[in-house]
Design a protein around this motif. Sequence first.
Motif, PDB file in Angstrom:
ATOM      1  N   ILE A 119     -40.566   9.712 -57.361  1.00 47.33           N
ATOM      2  CA  ILE A 119     -40.657  10.371 -58.483  1.00 47.33           C
ATOM      3  C   ILE A 119     -38.995   9.864 -59.139  1.00 47.33           C
ATOM      4  CG2 ILE A 119     -40.449  12.395 -59.910  1.00 47.33           C
ATOM      5  CD1 ILE A 119     -43.073  11.501 -59.009  1.00 47.33           C
ATOM      6  N   ASP A 120     -38.054  10.027 -58.610  1.00 49.31           N
ATOM      7  CA  ASP A 120     -36.964   9.563 -58.866  1.00 49.31           C
ATOM      8  C   ASP A 120     -36.819   8.235 -59.635  1.00 49.31           C
ATOM      9  OD1 ASP A 120     -33.978   9.343 -59.029  1.00 49.31           O
ATOM     10  OD2 ASP A 120     -33.399   9.636 -57.048  1.00 49.31           O
ATOM     11  N   ALA A 121     -37.397   7.359 -58.972  1.00 55.17           N
ATOM     12  CA  ALA A 121     -37.232   6.053 -59.323  1.00 55.17           C
ATOM     13  C   ALA A 121     -38.136   5.899 -60.631  1.00 55.17           C
ATOM     14  CB  ALA A 121     -37.832   4.956 -57.999  1.00 55.17           C
ATOM     15  N   LEU A 122     -39.228   6.414 -60.798  1.00 57.05           N
ATOM     16  CA  LEU A 122     -40.039   6.466 -61.899  1.00 57.05           C
ATOM     17  C   LEU A 122     -39.443   6.965 -63.036  1.00 57.05           C
ATOM     18  CD1 LEU A 122     -43.637   7.358 -60.408  1.00 57.05           C
ATOM     19  CD2 LEU A 122     -43.211   4.830 -61.504  1.00 57.05           C
ATOM     20  N   ALA A 123     -38.594   8.057 -62.688  1.00 63.01           N
ATOM     21  CA  ALA A 123     -38.085   8.759 -63.957  1.00 63.01           C
ATOM     22  C   ALA A 123     -36.830   7.958 -64.624  1.00 63.01           C
ATOM     23  CB  ALA A 123     -37.373  10.191 -63.296  1.00 63.01           C
ATOM     24  N   ALA A 124     -36.445   6.974 -63.729  1.00 61.57           N
ATOM     25  CA  ALA A 124     -35.503   6.140 -64.411  1.00 61.57           C
ATOM     26  C   ALA A 124     -36.100   5.179 -65.487  1.00 61.57           C
ATOM     27  CB  ALA A 124     -34.752   5.295 -63.240  1.00 61.57           C
ATOM     28  N   LEU A 125     -37.426   4.947 -65.461  1.00 64.11           N
ATOM     29  CA  LEU A 125     -37.876   3.923 -66.290  1.00 64.11           C
ATOM     30  C   LEU A 125     -37.778   4.392 -67.813  1.00 64.11           C
ATOM     31  CD1 LEU A 125     -41.346   3.326 -64.500  1.00 64.11           C
ATOM     32  CD2 LEU A 125     -39.162   1.687 -64.746  1.00 64.11           C
ATOM     33  N   PRO A 126     -37.612   3.388 -68.887  1.00 68.10           N
ATOM     34  CA  PRO A 126     -37.421   3.808 -70.032  1.00 68.10           C
ATOM     35  C   PRO A 126     -38.658   4.395 -70.762  1.00 68.10           C
ATOM     36  CG  PRO A 126     -37.347   1.543 -69.815  1.00 68.10           C
ATOM     37  CD  PRO A 126     -37.456   2.208 -68.686  1.00 68.10           C
ATOM     38  N   GLN A 127     -39.829   4.212 -70.405  1.00 68.61           N
ATOM     39  CA  GLN A 127     -40.917   4.589 -71.150  1.00 68.61           C
ATOM     40  C   GLN A 127     -41.354   6.182 -70.628  1.00 68.61           C
ATOM     41  OE1 GLN A 127     -40.730   2.493 -68.706  1.00 68.61           O
ATOM     42  NE2 GLN A 127     -42.894   2.240 -67.769  1.00 68.61           N
ATOM     43  N   VAL A 128     -40.579   6.529 -69.464  1.00 71.33           N
ATOM     44  CA  VAL A 128     -40.792   7.975 -68.868  1.00 71.33           C
ATOM     45  C   VAL A 128     -39.689   8.749 -69.439  1.00 71.33           C
ATOM     46  CG1 VAL A 128     -40.410   9.303 -66.858  1.00 71.33           C
ATOM     47  CG2 VAL A 128     -41.521   6.894 -66.776  1.00 71.33           C
ATOM     48  N   ARG A 129     -40.302   9.734 -70.066  1.00 73.02           N
ATOM     49  CA  ARG A 129     -39.609  10.415 -71.203  1.00 73.02           C
ATOM     50  C   ARG A 129     -39.332  11.928 -70.656  1.00 73.02           C
ATOM     51  NH1 ARG A 129     -36.669   7.650 -75.102  1.00 73.02           N
ATOM     52  NH2 ARG A 129     -37.995   5.560 -75.599  1.00 73.02           N
ATOM     53  N   GLY A 130     -39.871  12.169 -69.397  1.00 72.49           N
ATOM     54  CA  GLY A 130     -39.805  13.805 -68.943  1.00 72.49           C
ATOM     55  C   GLY A 130     -39.936  13.703 -67.455  1.00 72.49           C
ATOM     56  N   VAL A 131     -39.547  14.813 -66.832  1.00 74.25           N
ATOM     57  CA  VAL A 131     -39.911  15.069 -65.432  1.00 74.25           C
ATOM     58  C   VAL A 131     -40.699  16.193 -65.650  1.00 74.25           C
ATOM     59  CG1 VAL A 131     -39.145  15.606 -63.166  1.00 74.25           C
ATOM     60  CG2 VAL A 131     -37.678  13.938 -64.561  1.00 74.25           C
ATOM     61  N   GLY A 132     -41.894  16.020 -64.979  1.00 77.38           N
ATOM     62  CA  GLY A 132     -42.792  17.351 -65.067  1.00 77.38           C
ATOM     63  C   GLY A 132     -44.242  16.978 -65.188  1.00 77.38           C
TER      64      GLY A 132
END
Length: 295
Positions: A119-132
């Motif tokens: 999840i940490d690695a995915l959250a770094a992607l620019p198209q990912v705008r949120g954690v949740g």
Amino acid sequence: MASSKKSQADRKTAPPLPEPLRVAVADSHTHLDMQDGTPEEGLAKAASVGVGTVVQVGCDLPGSRWAAELAARHPEVHATVSLHPNEAPRLVLGDPDGWSGQKRGPGGTKALDEAIAEIDALAALPQVRGVGETGLDYFRTGPEGVEVQQESFRRHIALAKKHGKALVIHDRDAHDDVLRILREEGAPERTVFHCYSGDAAMAKVCAEAGYYLSFAGPVTFPANQALRDALAATPLDRVLVETDAPFLTPAPYRGRPNAPYLIPVTLRAMAAVRGLDEDAMATAIAANTARAFDY
């Protein structure tokens, strides 16, 4: 028997297209991967009624990967990634009832650590705008899962702050603990309560903390006056709208499949609660969603 079959068929029938909005808005929380048809069909249907943007929410590793991939292909889609509050204890303790469809054995803290790392690695992607959606859910997960849920929630808060992304909160039967952990950890700059389910007093607490409150279909249900009171008590610049589709279809279509194209139904009901015309409500919500998810 014929009547029963007809009612079952009605529940599976998609509601009709509502009158299009004149001011485009976003569905701040949806699950296109759980809806009928292709994501492209769902997006086109939503756009036809003025819902030009959606936030696709990941609730486990496969769903979070899918959300990030969809958002990479479609500029009108923004992704969030997470382990749902019900997912975290199943990773650690196992999933013998198969609720997730994966029927996993217990993975222990190692499984949670590995999942959080992805999840940490995915959250770094620019198209990912949120954690949740992260948070706490004391309705479905029993007492044995509370500690794992709280640990996972704290770690998601840290990820949102690390990456400068919005925190999207799932809060079911856990208001006090959610607010307490946010205070203890320090909430991210942009924090969204998805499908807000608290009362007006809690809405005022959230407003003072600067949180966004996203309202879904239940705000339209006749019995939910407390939710409408909460909406009335929320500053207009902190209000979002969502479907949580395919769940929580607004009245008068409750029990039938939900999808982003039904946002206008909920938005119009919200505008009536606030005493605003729908254009003013849509204008505020569009600006709020863009600010909350930084797009």
